[in-house]
Design an enzyme around this catalytic site. Structure first.
Site, PDB file in Angstrom:
ATOM      1  N   HIS A 190       5.968   0.281  -2.414  1.00 13.46           N
ATOM      2  CA  HIS A 190       6.916   1.304  -3.053  1.00 13.46           C
ATOM      3  C   HIS A 190       7.254   0.779  -4.399  1.00 13.46           C
ATOM      4  O   HIS A 190       7.692   1.715  -5.251  1.00 13.46           O
ATOM      5  CB  HIS A 190       7.895   1.500  -2.020  1.00 13.46           C
ATOM      6  CG  HIS A 190       7.596   2.275  -0.854  1.00 13.46           C
ATOM      7  ND1 HIS A 190       8.418   2.946  -0.026  1.00 13.46           N
ATOM      8  CD2 HIS A 190       6.476   2.401  -0.246  1.00 13.46           C
ATOM      9  CE1 HIS A 190       7.803   3.503   0.989  1.00 13.46           C
ATOM     10  NE2 HIS A 190       6.610   3.539   0.775  1.00 13.46           N
ATOM     11  N   ASP A 191       7.716  -0.474  -4.663  1.00 14.65           N
ATOM     12  CA  ASP A 191       8.176  -0.684  -5.791  1.00 14.65           C
ATOM     13  C   ASP A 191       7.096  -0.541  -7.017  1.00 14.65           C
ATOM     14  O   ASP A 191       7.249   0.177  -8.064  1.00 14.65           O
ATOM     15  CB  ASP A 191       8.352  -2.270  -5.919  1.00 14.65           C
ATOM     16  CG  ASP A 191       8.976  -2.595  -7.439  1.00 14.65           C
ATOM     17  OD1 ASP A 191       9.384  -1.912  -7.984  1.00 14.65           O
ATOM     18  OD2 ASP A 191       8.709  -3.916  -7.499  1.00 14.65           O
ATOM     19  N   ASN A 210      11.974   5.905   1.239  1.00 13.56           N
ATOM     20  CA  ASN A 210      12.605   4.699   1.280  1.00 13.56           C
ATOM     21  C   ASN A 210      13.362   4.603   2.336  1.00 13.56           C
ATOM     22  O   ASN A 210      14.393   3.594   2.553  1.00 13.56           O
ATOM     23  CB  ASN A 210      13.226   4.521  -0.021  1.00 13.56           C
ATOM     24  CG  ASN A 210      12.120   3.973  -1.159  1.00 13.56           C
ATOM     25  OD1 ASN A 210      11.191   3.819  -0.793  1.00 13.56           O
ATOM     26  ND2 ASN A 210      12.703   4.213  -2.399  1.00 13.56           N
ATOM     27  N   SER A 216      -1.637  -4.317  18.531  1.00 16.64           N
ATOM     28  CA  SER A 216      -1.966  -5.555  17.572  1.00 16.64           C
ATOM     29  C   SER A 216      -1.284  -5.476  16.062  1.00 16.64           C
ATOM     30  O   SER A 216      -1.690  -6.016  15.411  1.00 16.64           O
ATOM     31  CB  SER A 216      -3.537  -5.238  17.201  1.00 16.64           C
ATOM     32  OG  SER A 216      -3.960  -6.030  16.119  1.00 16.64           O
ATOM     33  N   HIS A 218      -1.746  -0.970   7.274  1.00 15.83           N
ATOM     34  CA  HIS A 218      -1.058  -0.599   8.546  1.00 15.83           C
ATOM     35  C   HIS A 218      -1.677  -1.135   9.807  1.00 15.83           C
ATOM     36  O   HIS A 218      -1.143  -0.694  10.757  1.00 15.83           O
ATOM     37  CB  HIS A 218      -1.457   1.032   8.493  1.00 15.83           C
ATOM     38  CG  HIS A 218      -0.560   1.737   7.676  1.00 15.83           C
ATOM     39  ND1 HIS A 218      -0.523   3.315   7.063  1.00 15.83           N
ATOM     40  CD2 HIS A 218       0.484   1.388   6.558  1.00 15.83           C
ATOM     41  CE1 HIS A 218       0.129   3.547   6.271  1.00 15.83           C
ATOM     42  NE2 HIS A 218       0.881   2.586   5.803  1.00 15.83           N
ATOM     43  N   THR A 219      -2.140  -2.301   9.605  1.00 16.89           N
ATOM     44  CA  THR A 219      -2.629  -3.019  10.761  1.00 16.89           C
ATOM     45  C   THR A 219      -1.684  -3.739  10.991  1.00 16.89           C
ATOM     46  O   THR A 219      -1.488  -4.120  12.247  1.00 16.89           O
ATOM     47  CB  THR A 219      -3.824  -4.061  10.488  1.00 16.89           C
ATOM     48  OG1 THR A 219      -4.155  -4.814  11.544  1.00 16.89           O
ATOM     49  CG2 THR A 219      -3.418  -4.890   9.348  1.00 16.89           C
ATOM     50  N   ASP A 254      -5.556  -7.687  11.112  1.00 17.71           N
ATOM     51  CA  ASP A 254      -6.950  -7.715  11.662  1.00 17.71           C
ATOM     52  C   ASP A 254      -7.832  -6.396  11.357  1.00 17.71           C
ATOM     53  O   ASP A 254      -7.017  -5.528  10.610  1.00 17.71           O
ATOM     54  CB  ASP A 254      -7.120  -8.035  13.199  1.00 17.71           C
ATOM     55  CG  ASP A 254      -6.330  -7.091  14.226  1.00 17.71           C
ATOM     56  OD1 ASP A 254      -5.971  -6.002  13.548  1.00 17.71           O
ATOM     57  OD2 ASP A 254      -5.936  -7.395  15.199  1.00 17.71           O
ATOM     58  N   ASP A 297      -0.782   0.231  14.695  1.00 24.17           N
ATOM     59  CA  ASP A 297      -2.063  -0.254  15.361  1.00 24.17           C
ATOM     60  C   ASP A 297      -1.470  -1.000  16.717  1.00 24.17           C
ATOM     61  O   ASP A 297      -1.373  -1.979  16.668  1.00 24.17           O
ATOM     62  CB  ASP A 297      -2.541  -1.421  14.471  1.00 24.17           C
ATOM     63  CG  ASP A 297      -3.813  -2.167  14.724  1.00 24.17           C
ATOM     64  OD1 ASP A 297      -4.248  -1.667  15.736  1.00 24.17           O
ATOM     65  OD2 ASP A 297      -4.238  -3.240  14.356  1.00 24.17           O
ATOM     66  N   ARG A 352       5.530  -3.401   2.563  1.00 26.93           N
ATOM     67  CA  ARG A 352       5.702  -2.004   2.071  1.00 26.93           C
ATOM     68  C   ARG A 352       6.502  -1.900   0.921  1.00 26.93           C
ATOM     69  O   ARG A 352       6.180  -1.247   0.260  1.00 26.93           O
ATOM     70  CB  ARG A 352       6.069  -1.479   3.233  1.00 26.93           C
ATOM     71  CG  ARG A 352       6.435   0.075   3.076  1.00 26.93           C
ATOM     72  CD  ARG A 352       6.668   0.782   4.517  1.00 26.93           C
ATOM     73  NE  ARG A 352       6.677   2.408   4.295  1.00 26.93           N
ATOM     74  CZ  ARG A 352       7.759   2.991   4.579  1.00 26.93           C
ATOM     75  NH1 ARG A 352       9.074   2.324   5.208  1.00 26.93           N
ATOM     76  NH2 ARG A 352       7.841   4.263   4.335  1.00 26.93           N
ATOM     77  N   ASP A 387       8.584  -3.579 -10.960  1.00 21.52           N
ATOM     78  CA  ASP A 387       9.522  -3.838 -11.744  1.00 21.52           C
ATOM     79  C   ASP A 387      11.042  -4.108 -10.871  1.00 21.52           C
ATOM     80  O   ASP A 387      11.883  -4.123 -11.482  1.00 21.52           O
ATOM     81  CB  ASP A 387       9.815  -2.936 -12.829  1.00 21.52           C
ATOM     82  CG  ASP A 387      10.372  -1.451 -12.382  1.00 21.52           C
ATOM     83  OD1 ASP A 387      10.232  -1.171 -11.162  1.00 21.52           O
ATOM     84  OD2 ASP A 387      10.568  -0.718 -13.168  1.00 21.52           O
TER      85      ASP A 387
END
Ligand code: HEM
Ligand SMILES: *[C@@H]1O[C@H](CO)[C@@H](O)[C@H](O)[C@H]1NC(C)=O
Ligand SMILES: *[C@@H]1O[C@H](CO)[C@@H](O)[C@H](O)[C@H]1NC(C)=O
Ligand SMILES: *[C@@H]1O[C@H](CO)[C@@H](O)[C@H](O)[C@H]1NC(C)=O
Ligand SMILES: *[C@@H]1O[C@H](CO)[C@@H](O)[C@H](O)[C@H]1NC(C)=O
Ligand SMILES: *[C@@H]1O[C@H](CO)[C@@H](O)[C@H](O)[C@H]1NC(C)=O
Ligand SMILES: *[C@@H]1O[C@H](CO)[C@@H](O)[C@H](O)[C@H]1NC(C)=O
Ligand SMILES: CC(=O)N[C@H]1CO[C@H](CO)[C@@H](O)[C@@H]1O
Length: 328
Positions: free
Chosen positions: A65-66, A94, A249, A192-193, A254, A246, A61, A73
């Protein structure tokens, strides 16, 4: 004769100039300047991620966001200090990022081996990939040679990083601002799994959907909403409980994130928004009909694309000595 010789010299100077300022990312960029760089990163990740496997999600994540603010950078890593503007770290999206100390530890190993050579931006990109691989997820190519930025602003993070309340139109706009298409949006959302969210990222859907207390998001499966209210986010004020995106899991990379979407159990409005556009929905269905292997291959393609967003190469930017501060 003399005139044309001069032109030839000018031409080669121009080429050299272009070469130095418009360098490109390349596989094994550090193979001469720091031959063990990628191995140092990978070994550290392999020997430490099992102590905190949830960091694989957090740093994936962080990479996203970077890249979405000023390109990949490492501007996401900069601390606010007196005399600087408020940095990206202070922006709402953040506040829940983690893993900064993990990145710092990898960076200090690299500084010990090859001082001033490997950028923090490449460290994030490599750790994000190696962390996902070490926890059983897909691999993707990480060409290197990114350089670190010197500017980081809260407002730019706020404006460029999608919110969990974003609708489909907003998601498309923010991704397309980064050169990412509809398919990239559907695939990258598949991250988001793995991982978890704090209640405030979605509890408006459970308790205050229309701005009137007690209202719920009709797009969220009502049975699932009831479970979340009873067992997870017991009130609108809960800002500490963590919820898997998820469920059952969340440590496994997956396809089940996509099956949850079809059951109307995507945790964020931004997740369920993917089912509101017929093209996006058909991509979700295609992914579910395909193999895990093909999801991994497609995800890899979009990750590599994300890792190239507005990168600084050649002589632009710097190689930070410490990831949290620009070089003095
Ligand atoms: C499509 C727009 C997206 C939105 C609106 C969004 C929003 C969010 C939010 C709100 C959280 C939970 C934060 C918290 O409450 O702690 C989260 C977690 C996460 N996101 Fe996204 N995200 C998006 C796309 C992405 C992309 C492109 C990636 C990576 C390729 C990604 C990877 C993750 C991961 C791995 C987590 C779990 C983090 C952890 O466990 O610490 N997300 N996202
Ligand atoms: C702070 O931001 C302003 C406006 O974006 C910019 O002009 C200024 O140079 C920045 N100052 C520092 C110290 O980063
Ligand atoms: C999507 O969200 C934006 C920003 O909140 C809003 O202006 C727009 O009307 C929404 N679009 C749809 C189709 O709901
Ligand atoms: C409920 O939502 C409305 C509109 O988004 C907001 O103004 C209000 O502060 C929220 N209520 C609470 C208790 O958070
Ligand atoms: C969570 O809520 C409590 C009480 O409302 C507040 O004191 C605290 O600062 C909040 N924490 C975060 C991380 O927002
Ligand atoms: C789905 O999204 C795409 C890309 O934003 C858009 O071109 C298309 O018109 C949308 N489809 C529908 C049915 O709204
Ligand atoms: C940056 O800020 C974090 C806390 O927000 C702190 O732990 C870290 O030491 C800071 N790094 C530097 C180099 O100042
Ligand atoms: C990691 C980090 O720096 N998080 C900060 C995000 O911003 C909030 C305030 O908006 C800070 O309290 C967090 O420390």
């Amino acid at each position: 004769m003399r005139g044309s010789g001069y032109l030839v010299v000018m031409f080669f100077c121009f080429l050299a100039f272009m070469g130095s300022t418009e360098g490109k990312l390349q596989m094994g960029f550090y193979s001469k300047s720091c031959p063990n760089a990628e191995k140092i990163v990978q070994d550290y990740v392999n020997s430490h991620i099992h102590n905190a496997p949830s960091l694989a999600a957090s740093i994936l994540r962080m990479h996203f966001h970077d890249c979405f603010v000023r390109g990949c950078d490492s501007s996401v890593l900069l601390n606010t200090t007196s005399g600087t503007n408020q940095t990206e770290k202070l922006a709402v999206p953040n506040t829940t990022l983690r893993g900064f100390d993990f990145i710092d530890r990898v960076k200090s190993l690299l500084e010990a081996a090859c001082p001033g050579v490997v950028s923090c931006a490449d460290v994030i990109a490599l750790v994000a990939r190696d962390g996902v691989v070490a926890t059983g997820g897909p691999s993707w190519k990480v060409p290197t040679g990114r350089r670190d930025g010197t500017v980081s602003r809260t407002s730019e993070a706020t404006n460029n990083i999608p919110a969990p309340t974003s609708n489909f139109t907003t998601l498309r706009r923010l991704f397309s601002n980064q050169g990412l298409n509809l398919k990239d949006l559907v695939l990258l959302s598949g991250a988001h799994t793995i991982g978890v969210a704090h209640c405030p990222s979605f509890s408006n859907r459970l308790y205050n959907f229309t701005g009137v207390l007690g209202t719920q998001d009709p797009a969220l499966d009502s049975e699932y909403a009831a479970v979340l209210k009873a067992r997870k986010c017991r009130s609108l004020n809960d800002n500490t409980t963590l919820v898997e995106m998820d469920p059952g899991s969340s440590m496994k990379f997956d396809l089940s994130y996509y099956s949850q979407l079809l059951k109307r159990r995507g945790l964020f409005q931004s997740d369920s928004a993917l089912t509101t556009n017929s093209t996006a929905l058909s991509l979700v269905n295609q992914l579910l009909q395909g193999s895990l292997k093909s999801f991994f291959a497609e995800f890899a393609r979009s990750m590599e694309k994300m890792g190239r967003i507005k990168v600084k190469t050649g002589k632009v930017g710097e190689i930070r000595k410490q990831c949290a501060v620009v070089n003095g």
